[in-house]
Design a protein around this motif. Structure first.
Motif, PDB file in Angstrom:
ATOM      1  N   VAL C 159      15.570   7.628 -42.284  1.00 18.79           N
ATOM      2  CA  VAL C 159      14.676   8.758 -42.519  1.00 18.79           C
ATOM      3  C   VAL C 159      15.140   9.456 -43.796  1.00 18.79           C
ATOM      4  CG1 VAL C 159      14.103  11.085 -41.662  1.00 18.79           C
ATOM      5  CG2 VAL C 159      14.103   9.112 -40.100  1.00 18.79           C
ATOM      6  N   THR C 160      14.198   9.903 -44.618  1.00 18.99           N
ATOM      7  CA  THR C 160      14.561  10.645 -45.828  1.00 18.99           C
ATOM      8  C   THR C 160      14.119  12.102 -45.692  1.00 18.99           C
ATOM      9  OG1 THR C 160      14.216   8.681 -47.183  1.00 18.99           O
ATOM     10  CG2 THR C 160      14.286  10.777 -48.340  1.00 18.99           C
ATOM     11  N   ALA C 177      10.157   7.718 -42.140  1.00 15.03           N
ATOM     12  CA  ALA C 177       9.464   8.957 -42.496  1.00 15.03           C
ATOM     13  C   ALA C 177      10.089   9.545 -43.758  1.00 15.03           C
ATOM     14  CB  ALA C 177       9.539   9.956 -41.347  1.00 15.03           C
ATOM     15  N   VAL C 178       9.234  10.125 -44.586  1.00 17.18           N
ATOM     16  CA  VAL C 178       9.686  10.727 -45.840  1.00 17.18           C
ATOM     17  C   VAL C 178       9.226  12.182 -45.855  1.00 17.18           C
ATOM     18  CG1 VAL C 178       9.578  10.657 -48.358  1.00 17.18           C
ATOM     19  CG2 VAL C 178       9.529   8.516 -47.044  1.00 17.18           C
ATOM     20  N   THR C 214       5.660   8.129 -41.756  1.00 17.58           N
ATOM     21  CA  THR C 214       4.817   9.280 -42.077  1.00 17.58           C
ATOM     22  C   THR C 214       5.418  10.040 -43.256  1.00 17.58           C
ATOM     23  OG1 THR C 214       3.673   9.574 -39.983  1.00 17.58           O
ATOM     24  CG2 THR C 214       4.278  11.609 -41.132  1.00 17.58           C
ATOM     25  N   CYS C 215       4.543  10.612 -44.081  1.00 17.24           N
ATOM     26  CA  CYS C 215       4.974  11.324 -45.289  1.00 17.24           C
ATOM     27  C   CYS C 215       4.505  12.779 -45.233  1.00 17.24           C
ATOM     28  CB  CYS C 215       4.352  10.703 -46.531  1.00 17.24           C
ATOM     29  SG  CYS C 215       4.815   8.982 -46.793  1.00 17.24           S
TER      30      CYS C 215
END
Lengths: 342, 342, 342
Positions: C159-160, C177-178, C214-215
Motif C-alpha cells: 500500500v502507498t 491502493a494509492v 483504489t486511488c
C-alpha cells in the motif's frame, strides 16, 4: 512568502506592497487574510467582493475591481499564473530528492545511472537499464532490463517499467503504474487461447505524466507509443500498439483498446472507452463514460451516455428503449395511414 | 533466424529457401525485406501484393498468390502459426529467468520452493507457502501465508498473492495484480457497516493469465474460482465468490460483481460490467461497455451501449430518451384516435 | 468450535446443545453437517427445510421452523450476527500480526511508531511519519514523509500512503491502493498542459476501508476528505478535493471526479461515474454503471444505463436512438395533422 519575491520570479504587475507576505494559496471562497487566490473564470467575479484573500491574481479586465479591494497581481492568464505559482510553491516547501542511491536499492552492475540520479530504498534497477541525469526513482520501483528513463523524470514509489521500455525526459509517473506489461493477445485454437508473445515495448515521449495504477501495455510486434506532453490520469488502460498524439489528455478510468491511434490535443473524459483499431483525428473531445465504436475523422465533441434519471422514471423509459425500433415502425404506419386519409 | 529452423520447429510447408534469414516479425504493411509476416484475415489479401516481407505465413487457399511473390509458409491456421512463432521468438530473444533465489528476497524458512524456482530481488514469500517447480517469482512479489503457486507459473514484478490462495500451473500474472484481497462485504447496522470477514480464498486453475493491476477478491465463505485457461486483461475486478468458466476471456476494465457464475468459452468486452448473483451460460459474448443486469441462459452476443454521436445531436436525442415513455403514450393515443377515425 | 462458546461471545438465544461443535460457516445450500449457516433474507426461508447445516442463525419470526430442524441461534438481525461471527472466526483462525519491525523494513530514524506496531518485511516508512498504536504495516508498504496512520489501522501488503496524508484509526487498506498521488490538474497554455502542483493531501477518517488498487488523489489546495466509516471497494478513483460523507459505500470501478461532494449514507454501484463539482445529498443511491452529470439534492435512487439486449435487437433500437429527436418531431407533426382533421 513575500509578494515581491513571487512577482520577481513569476512576473505580472503587482498592485500593492511587495512586502506583504502570504502563507497559503487558496480558492477565493476558502481564502483567509494570509492567502493568495486567483480569479480565472469570469463567472466567479462576484467573489472578488467577498473573498478575504490578501492578494488576488486577476486578468487586466478586472484590474480595477481587484485593486479596489486589496493587493492584486495582474497577468494575461491568471490560471496559468496560478499553475506556475503552485510549481514555485512546491519547489519551496517540498524537500528535493537527494541524489543518492539508497543502500537498500538493488541496482545491477550493468545499469547506467546519470549524474544526480536518486534511487529510493528497495528500488530494483535491472541489467542494462539506463537512467538519465537527475532522474528520481522512488522506493519500490522496478526498472526492467534495458529500460531507459529520461533525464529529470520522476517515478513515484512503486512504479514498474518493463524491460526495453523507454521514457522521455521530465516525465512524472505515479505509484502503481505499470508500463510494459504484456498486451492482451491470443489466437483461438480448439476452444483454448494460444498466447501471442508481445515482442514490442512501450515508447513514451518527453513531459508525459502517468497516473497511479495506470497500465500501458507493450506492443505485440511494434511499440505502443505515447507522444510528448500527453497527460494520463489514474487507472487508465492503454492497450498494445495504441498511439496517443502529442498533448492529448485523458481523465481517470479510460480504456483504449489495441492499435487505436488518437490524434494530438485530444481530451477523453473519465471512464470513456475507445475500441480497437480506430483512428481519432486531432482535437477530438470525448465526453465522460462515452463508448467510441467508430473512427472520428473530424475534430469535435462527441458523446454517448444514457441520461441520468430517478430509478422509477429510468425504468419506464428504458423499457421503451427496448421497443424503439417497433415504435418507429408504428409511427411510420400511422403516418402512412394518415396521409392516405388526407 | 533461418526459415528452415523455424519450419523445423513449428511445422508448415515452406515455399522458398530454408536458408533465408529473418530478423523480425511484422505486420504485412509494416514489414520490410528482413521480416516475416502473416495473412490471417482474408480481407487483407490485397496486402500480399504490396508487402515487402521476406516471407509470409498463409493459408492453403492463397498459396499460389503467396508463392508468386516470394517465400511463404503454408499452414491451415496462419494466426495460430503466428502465435507460436511469437512464442518461439520470445524464447530465443529473452533471457530465461535464472533459477536462483535472490539474496535480497525474504523467504520464510517454512516456505517450500520446488526445483528450479526463481525468486527475484526483494520478493517476500511467507510462512507455509509452496512454490512449484520452475515457477518464477518476480521482484517485489508477495506470496502470502500458505499460498500455493503451481509449477511453471510466472509472476511478474510486484504481484500480490494473498494467504491461502492457490494458482495452478503455467499461469502468468502481470505486475500489480492483487489476488486475494478481501471481498466487499458488510452488514448494515444502525447506519454503519459491519465488516463481514472474508473467510474463503481464491482458486485459480492451470494456464490462466491475469493482467496488470487486476484484482480477484477472496470469497466470503467459499472460494472465488477462476477455471483453467481463463484470460483476464488489465484492471479487471472479480468480486468474491465469482466463478469464471474454462477458457473464458475478458478485456480490460471489466467488473464482475459478487457470486456471479460465468460459463465456459465466454468473452466479455472492455469495461463491461456484470452485476452480482447472475448466471451466464457457456459461449455468451458481451460487448464493450455493456452492463449485464440479468442472467443470460442462452449462448449469444449481447449489447447495451448508448450510441456515440456528436455532442449536439446526443443532447437532442438524450432529452427525448428522458420522455420516451410519454412519447409511447402519445403514439398510442394517436393510434387509437386514428383507428376510430377510419 | 462450540456453539456455547460462540453464544457466550456474540449473544443470541441458543436452541440446542452448547456442546455441539462446528468447523465452518457456510451458506444454507452449501452447508454440511459440520457447518453453521444463517437465514437473513426471508425469501430463502424454504432452504431451512433442505439445508444440512448443524445450526442456523435465524430471526425470531422463524424460530419455530428452525428449532424443528435442529440447533439454532435466534437473534433480531441474523445478517449482523453472521458478520460478527465471521469477525470472531477470523480472529480465531488467523494468526495475529506480530508486533515487531521486520529487520528488512526501512524505517527512518525520525519516524514515530506507537506501541505494538507491526512493520512487515521491506516496508518503507519515511521521515516524520507517525504510526499509531497497534497499527499493522504490511510488507512492501510505503508510508510517505510526515504521513500519519491511526491506531489499529491495517495496511495490507504493498500500500502507498503519500507524504502528509492522514489515516484515522481502525482503517483497513488493501494491496495496491494509492493514497495521495497527485490530483490531475493542468492549465492549458499554447497547446500544452502546465502542471498545477497538488499542494493538499488526503484526510481519511476512522473505520474506513479502502479496496485493492483504489486511488485517492491529494487535493490541489485543500485536502481530499474521506469521512469516517466510508467503505470503498477495489479499483475506485477518487479525484482531488472530493469529499465523501460518513458511512457511504462504493462498489468497484467507480470514478468520482474533482471537487465533488457526496453526502452521508450514500451508496454507489459498481462502475458508476460522478463528474466533477457536483453535490450529492445524503442517502443518494446510484445504480451500477450510471453516469451522474448533475447535482442530486434529494435522497433517492438514480439510474442511467442502456438496457441490455441481444446484439441484433440492440442494433435496431440503437439506430433509432440516434434519430429520436426527429421521431418526436414526426409524432408532433402527426398529432397536429390529426387534430386538424378531427
Amino acid at each position: 512568502m513575500r509578494l515581491g519575491d513571487l512577482v520577481a520570479e513569476l512576473g505580472g504587475e503587482l498592485l500593492g506592497s511587495p512586502d506583504q507576505t502570504i502563507r497559503q494559496i487558496a480558492s477565493l471562497d476558502a481564502a483567509d487574510s494570509g492567502c493568495i487566490s486567483f480569479l480565472a473564470n469570469p463567472k466567479y467575479k462576484a467573489q472578488l467582493q467577498t473573498t478575504r484573500a490578501a492578494c488576488v491574481i486577476v486578468a487586466p479586465a478586472v484590474k480595477d475591481e481587484a485593486a479596489a479591494r486589496g493587493a492584486a497581481i495582474v497577468t494575461p492568464d491568471p490560471y496559468l499564473y496560478f499553475a506556475r505559482l503552485t510549481q514555485w510553491w512546491a519547489r519551496r516547501v517540498r524537500p528535493a530528492a537527494t541524489a543518492v542511491v539508497h543502500p537498500g536499492a538493488v541496482v545491477d552492475a550493468s545499469a547506467v545511472l546519470g549524474a544526480g540520479v536518486s534511487v529510493g530504498p528497495l528500488a530494483v534497477i535491472e541489467a542494462g537499464a539506463v537512467v538519465g541525469e537527475g532522474a528520481v526513482i522512488g522506493p519500490h520501483c522496478v526498472v526492467g532490463r534495458n529500460a531507459r528513463i529520461g533525464a529529470g523524470t520522476r517515478l513515484s514509489a512503486r512504479v514498474t517499467i518493463g524491460f526495453d521500455c523507454v521514457l522521455g525526459a521530465r516525465c512524472i509517473v505515479h505509484s502503481g503504474a505499470v508500463i510494459g506489461a504484456d498486451g492482451f493477445g491470443f489466437a483461438p485454437h480448439q476452444g483454448r487461447w494460444e498466447k501471442i508473445e508481445q515482442l514490442g515495448a512501450v515508447h513514451i515521449g518527453d513531459d508525459v505524466e502517468i497516473g497511479a495504477n495506470t497500465c500501458i501495455d507493450r506492443g505485440a510486434l511494434s511499440d505502443t507509443v505515447i507522444e510528448q506532453g500527453v497527460k494520463l490520469d489514474n487507472l487508465i488502460q492503454i492497450a498494445h500498439n495504441v498511439r496517443i498524439g502529442e498533448h492529448s489528455a485523458m481523465a481517470a478510468n479510460v480504456g483504449v483498446a489495441g492499435s487505436t491511434v488518437i490524434g494530438k490535443h485530444c481530451t477523453v473524459g473519465g471512464a470513456a472507452n475507445i475500441i480497437g483499431h480506430l483512428e481519432l483525428a486531432d482535437r477530438v473531445h470525448i465526453s465522460v463514460a462515452t463508448t467510441v465504436t467508430r473512427s472520428l475523422n473530424q475534430a469535435g465533441h462527441y458523446t454517448g451516455v444514457f441520461p441520468l434519471d430517478t430509478h422509477a422514471d429510468w425504468e419506464k423509459n428504458a423499457a421503451t428503449v427496448k421497443n424503439l425500433a417497433k415504435l418507429r415502425e408504428r409511427l411510420r404506419a400511422l403516418e402512412k395511414a394518415c396521409n392516405k386519409n388526407e
